[in-house]
Structure formats: structure tokens, C-alpha cells
Scaffold this motif. Sequence first.
Motif, PDB file in Angstrom:
ATOM      1  N   LYS A 181      -9.844 -41.887   9.299  1.00 53.48           N
ATOM      2  CA  LYS A 181      -9.694 -42.509   7.984  1.00 53.48           C
ATOM      3  C   LYS A 181      -8.250 -42.839   7.620  1.00 53.48           C
ATOM      4  CE  LYS A 181     -13.749 -40.007   6.256  1.00 53.48           C
ATOM      5  NZ  LYS A 181     -14.244 -39.008   5.262  1.00 53.48           N
ATOM      6  N   GLY A 182      -7.317 -42.556   8.505  1.00 56.05           N
ATOM      7  CA  GLY A 182      -5.928 -42.848   8.191  1.00 56.05           C
ATOM      8  C   GLY A 182      -4.975 -42.037   9.050  1.00 56.05           C
ATOM      9  N   SER A 183      -3.699 -42.123   8.712  1.00 56.98           N
ATOM     10  CA  SER A 183      -2.660 -41.465   9.498  1.00 56.98           C
ATOM     11  C   SER A 183      -1.756 -40.637   8.605  1.00 56.98           C
ATOM     12  CB  SER A 183      -1.810 -42.500  10.248  1.00 56.98           C
ATOM     13  OG  SER A 183      -2.619 -43.307  11.078  1.00 56.98           O
ATOM     14  N   VAL A 184      -1.108 -39.646   9.218  1.00 52.20           N
ATOM     15  CA  VAL A 184      -0.157 -38.798   8.496  1.00 52.20           C
ATOM     16  C   VAL A 184       1.140 -38.723   9.295  1.00 52.20           C
ATOM     17  CG1 VAL A 184       0.319 -36.492   7.587  1.00 52.20           C
ATOM     18  CG2 VAL A 184      -2.011 -37.409   7.474  1.00 52.20           C
ATOM     19  N   SER A 211      -6.247 -49.060   6.328  1.00 53.64           N
ATOM     20  CA  SER A 211      -6.013 -47.678   6.733  1.00 53.64           C
ATOM     21  C   SER A 211      -5.026 -46.997   5.796  1.00 53.64           C
ATOM     22  CB  SER A 211      -5.471 -47.651   8.165  1.00 53.64           C
ATOM     23  OG  SER A 211      -5.250 -46.337   8.587  1.00 53.64           O
ATOM     24  N   SER A 212      -5.321 -45.754   5.419  1.00 51.99           N
ATOM     25  CA  SER A 212      -4.444 -44.987   4.537  1.00 51.99           C
ATOM     26  C   SER A 212      -3.319 -44.341   5.348  1.00 51.99           C
ATOM     27  CB  SER A 212      -5.241 -43.886   3.826  1.00 51.99           C
ATOM     28  OG  SER A 212      -6.272 -44.440   3.034  1.00 51.99           O
ATOM     29  N   LEU A 213      -2.167 -44.178   4.691  1.00 50.63           N
ATOM     30  CA  LEU A 213      -1.032 -43.516   5.320  1.00 50.63           C
ATOM     31  C   LEU A 213      -0.415 -42.548   4.322  1.00 50.63           C
ATOM     32  CD1 LEU A 213       1.079 -43.097   7.545  1.00 50.63           C
ATOM     33  CD2 LEU A 213       2.289 -45.119   6.710  1.00 50.63           C
ATOM     34  N   VAL A 214      -0.199 -41.320   4.774  1.00 48.97           N
ATOM     35  CA  VAL A 214       0.391 -40.276   3.935  1.00 48.97           C
ATOM     36  C   VAL A 214       1.640 -39.744   4.625  1.00 48.97           C
ATOM     37  CG1 VAL A 214       0.062 -37.931   3.042  1.00 48.97           C
ATOM     38  CG2 VAL A 214      -1.773 -39.610   2.829  1.00 48.97           C
ATOM     39  N   LEU A 215       2.693 -39.537   3.828  1.00 47.91           N
ATOM     40  CA  LEU A 215       3.910 -38.885   4.293  1.00 47.91           C
ATOM     41  C   LEU A 215       3.878 -37.445   3.795  1.00 47.91           C
ATOM     42  CD1 LEU A 215       6.791 -38.904   5.538  1.00 47.91           C
ATOM     43  CD2 LEU A 215       7.624 -39.681   3.295  1.00 47.91           C
ATOM     44  N   CYS A 216       3.859 -36.491   4.718  1.00 54.09           N
ATOM     45  CA  CYS A 216       3.817 -35.065   4.365  1.00 54.09           C
ATOM     46  C   CYS A 216       5.175 -34.452   4.689  1.00 54.09           C
ATOM     47  CB  CYS A 216       2.704 -34.368   5.125  1.00 54.09           C
ATOM     48  SG  CYS A 216       2.456 -32.643   4.673  1.00 54.09           S
ATOM     49  N   ILE A 217       5.822 -33.815   3.708  1.00 56.63           N
ATOM     50  CA  ILE A 217       7.165 -33.277   3.885  1.00 56.63           C
ATOM     51  C   ILE A 217       7.147 -31.759   3.663  1.00 56.63           C
ATOM     52  CG2 ILE A 217       9.549 -33.292   3.076  1.00 56.63           C
ATOM     53  CD1 ILE A 217       9.153 -36.183   2.223  1.00 56.63           C
ATOM     54  N   ARG A 282       4.863 -31.114   0.261  1.00 56.69           N
ATOM     55  CA  ARG A 282       4.280 -32.130  -0.609  1.00 56.69           C
ATOM     56  C   ARG A 282       3.844 -33.330   0.223  1.00 56.69           C
ATOM     57  NH1 ARG A 282       8.020 -32.371  -6.124  1.00 56.69           N
ATOM     58  NH2 ARG A 282       7.572 -30.243  -6.813  1.00 56.69           N
ATOM     59  N   SER A 283       2.823 -34.001  -0.298  1.00 59.06           N
ATOM     60  CA  SER A 283       2.306 -35.196   0.368  1.00 59.06           C
ATOM     61  C   SER A 283       2.453 -36.396  -0.542  1.00 59.06           C
ATOM     62  CB  SER A 283       0.832 -34.989   0.739  1.00 59.06           C
ATOM     63  OG  SER A 283       0.701 -33.912   1.640  1.00 59.06           O
ATOM     64  N   TYR A 284       2.762 -37.538   0.062  1.00 61.16           N
ATOM     65  CA  TYR A 284       3.037 -38.751  -0.700  1.00 61.16           C
ATOM     66  C   TYR A 284       2.199 -39.896  -0.134  1.00 61.16           C
ATOM     67  CZ  TYR A 284       7.196 -35.953  -1.739  1.00 61.16           C
ATOM     68  OH  TYR A 284       8.050 -34.937  -2.100  1.00 61.16           O
ATOM     69  N   GLU A 285       1.611 -40.661  -1.020  1.00 61.13           N
ATOM     70  CA  GLU A 285       0.871 -41.847  -0.592  1.00 61.13           C
ATOM     71  C   GLU A 285       1.847 -42.971  -0.293  1.00 61.13           C
ATOM     72  OE1 GLU A 285      -2.700 -44.846  -2.083  1.00 61.13           O
ATOM     73  OE2 GLU A 285      -1.659 -43.561  -3.535  1.00 61.13           O
ATOM     74  N   VAL A 286       1.775 -43.511   0.895  1.00 66.51           N
ATOM     75  CA  VAL A 286       2.639 -44.636   1.267  1.00 66.51           C
ATOM     76  C   VAL A 286       1.877 -45.915   0.917  1.00 66.51           C
ATOM     77  CG1 VAL A 286       3.960 -45.751   3.096  1.00 66.51           C
ATOM     78  CG2 VAL A 286       3.670 -43.255   3.106  1.00 66.51           C
ATOM     79  N   SER A 287       2.038 -46.326  -0.316  1.00 71.42           N
ATOM     80  CA  SER A 287       1.359 -47.522  -0.826  1.00 71.42           C
ATOM     81  C   SER A 287       2.326 -48.696  -0.834  1.00 71.42           C
ATOM     82  CB  SER A 287       0.849 -47.257  -2.245  1.00 71.42           C
ATOM     83  OG  SER A 287       1.946 -46.989  -3.110  1.00 71.42           O
ATOM     84  N   ASP A 288       1.883 -49.810  -1.406  1.00 74.55           N
ATOM     85  CA  ASP A 288       2.746 -50.998  -1.472  1.00 74.55           C
ATOM     86  C   ASP A 288       4.001 -50.747  -2.282  1.00 74.55           C
ATOM     87  OD1 ASP A 288       0.974 -52.393   0.060  1.00 74.55           O
ATOM     88  OD2 ASP A 288      -0.057 -53.341  -1.634  1.00 74.55           O
ATOM     89  N   TRP A 320      -3.819 -32.210  -2.822  1.00 78.00           N
ATOM     90  CA  TRP A 320      -4.317 -31.836  -1.504  1.00 78.00           C
ATOM     91  C   TRP A 320      -5.711 -32.397  -1.255  1.00 78.00           C
ATOM     92  CZ3 TRP A 320      -8.654 -28.984  -0.455  1.00 78.00           C
ATOM     93  CH2 TRP A 320      -9.266 -28.305  -1.516  1.00 78.00           C
ATOM     94  N   GLU A 321      -6.483 -32.606  -2.325  1.00 81.71           N
ATOM     95  CA  GLU A 321      -7.820 -33.201  -2.139  1.00 81.71           C
ATOM     96  C   GLU A 321      -7.725 -34.606  -1.556  1.00 81.71           C
ATOM     97  OE1 GLU A 321      -6.891 -31.762  -4.959  1.00 81.71           O
ATOM     98  OE2 GLU A 321      -8.400 -30.291  -5.587  1.00 81.71           O
ATOM     99  N   SER A 322      -6.732 -35.369  -1.995  1.00 83.24           N
ATOM    100  CA  SER A 322      -6.547 -36.725  -1.468  1.00 83.24           C
ATOM    101  C   SER A 322      -6.161 -36.695   0.004  1.00 83.24           C
ATOM    102  CB  SER A 322      -5.484 -37.467  -2.274  1.00 83.24           C
ATOM    103  OG  SER A 322      -5.879 -37.599  -3.628  1.00 83.24           O
TER     104      SER A 322
END
Length: 329
Positions: A181-184, A211-217, A282-288, A320-322
Amino acid sequence: MEPLHNADPWSELKSPDEGNCTVQYIDNIGQAKFFWTLHPGNLIGFSIEYTEELITSPDWPEWRELKSFCEHKNDLFFVHLILNNRENCDIFFHLSQDLMNAARLSESINGLINLVHKRLLRWKSLFTGDRVRLPGLNEIIGLIGELLFLKEWVLNTYDYQKSLEIWQGPLQKSQDFVFNKGSVEVKSMVKGKHETVHISSLEQLYSEEESSLVLCIYELIASDSHDSDQTVNLYDLVEDLIKSVELEDIYLAESWRQHLARAGYVPTEALKHPVFQIGRNRSYEVSDTFPCIKEPLPEAVERVRYELRVSLLDSHIICWESLKEITVP
């Protein structure tokens, strides 16, 4: 005969006749016999003898100092290793002992030869350069972050084989972890030092529209303590992981070791340092609207590297649910 423990057992062998070699029996392990060998020209070697043809025969590696190959002779099968430089006999002795230790983990001849082959590939990887290079601080904290994410978000959901496939970072893919469902993309930073994360390419923070992309730091806090319950270091994280995999599948554990080697990991206790406490992650949504450099670039620009200041990313934090929606099957 008892196995030899002399670091130069070849000194006890007689010089061979031209076209032959002299051998010294070492031990039986499973369905294989192990020998020290001495070849014309005073070349030293190590051989494995077995009687059953392999289901699949691996390609044996060769590099500057060492030749390895298989042979079928008189209804017997052999794997031979021959060292080109006698000066390195002490290292070759320990390499051979290590291969025998790996062989003890298998009950079948196919599994035994497969383990020896994989172990030899690790030795080749270790000696590819003139000397072994330990990972630097940025590589260490980066790999710690990936292992923490692996433990927290991947291994809790997937088996070891699937988890290995999901972890794409060591294969130099665009993102570290690729799910259906996406990448991290995982980054780490040491608290109190700049508190930025390094983006090494445009592709790290790029994903297809669907595809969703999340940046986890992960935030790491430098520590002088070695309390295993409160702190982490790279060596212990890796060794604990490998031991867990070995309990389920010793062959798969070798694949994990090779994967970690591609990530720059070297199995040495020197990597028990540095030690860190785990801070916030923390996790961040890499959106437009996420602050990153995107294409198109000016025609003359071929490569982009930059830093992101983490304190200015709060508006893009996701719960975290997202993140779980991406990581679950």
C-alpha cells in the motif's frame, strides 16, 4: 583422527608429486569429509568431499588471493579452496575453520554445501577492499533507525522471509521499506546535533500518485550507559535479530547476514559503540505540500542532496494508525 588445531597444518604435509596433491584428513561433518591439502608450487588448500550429487550446484567465487571450484572425480564430489599466497595461511586457516562451523548447522549435504557457499561469499565481501571499513556515525545511526522500524512495524506483522523482501534499503532502492500500500523512508538523527536529516536523492521522497509515502524519523540520544533495556547499539540489534532468525531457519539467517552486509554492516564488537537511548519517533506524510525538492530540475543539475530541518515538519505529522494502514497486508 582428531581435527588439527595448528594454524599452519600444511607444514606437516609432504610436498606433492607434479599433478597431484597431498591431503590431511580433518573431520567428518554430516555426510561430508574435510581435508587440508597441499598442491604443487607449495600452494595450500582446503577441500570438502561428499558422495551425493547436489540438487543445484552454486557458482563458487574467485578473487585475487583465493580460488574455489568444484570437481567430480571417481564417483566422488569435491569443493576445493586453494590459496595463492602462503603468507596468509593463518587467515586461511581461520576461514576454513569458520566454514566447518557453518557446515555443522546442516543435516543434509545440499544444505551443508549451501551454507559453506554463502559463508564463503561473506568472506569474499569482507576482503573485497584492501582493508575492512567500519561504517561511520551517519551509517550507524541510519542502520539503527531501519532496524528499529523493522522490529516495530515489519517483524510484528510479517514472517522473516517476507520482512527481508520488504526491507529494500540495503538493495539501494528509492525507499527503505516497500509495502503493497505504499513505502516508508526511515531516517535517524542524534538529539542535540543539528537535528536535521539528510536526503540523498530526489527519489527518496518521491512516490507514484497512487502510492502513499511516509517519512519516519527516529530520534537517538547519545548515552554512556550500556543498560540493554534502556539503550541500543548496532551490534546487539543485529546479533539479536540474527539469533531469532536462526531459531526458525538457519539458511534464511545467512540471507539476512548478506542483506546486512550490503547495508554496510560488519560483524564486529567494535559496533557495540556508540550507544543510544531511543527518543521520539515521528512519521510524516510526504504529500504534495511536503517541503522537498521535486522535479523538474534545471537542465544542468544532475544530482541533488539536501537536509531537512525536523523542527519545521510538524504540520505534516501523521498518527500511528495512518502509518499502520500502509504497513499491514
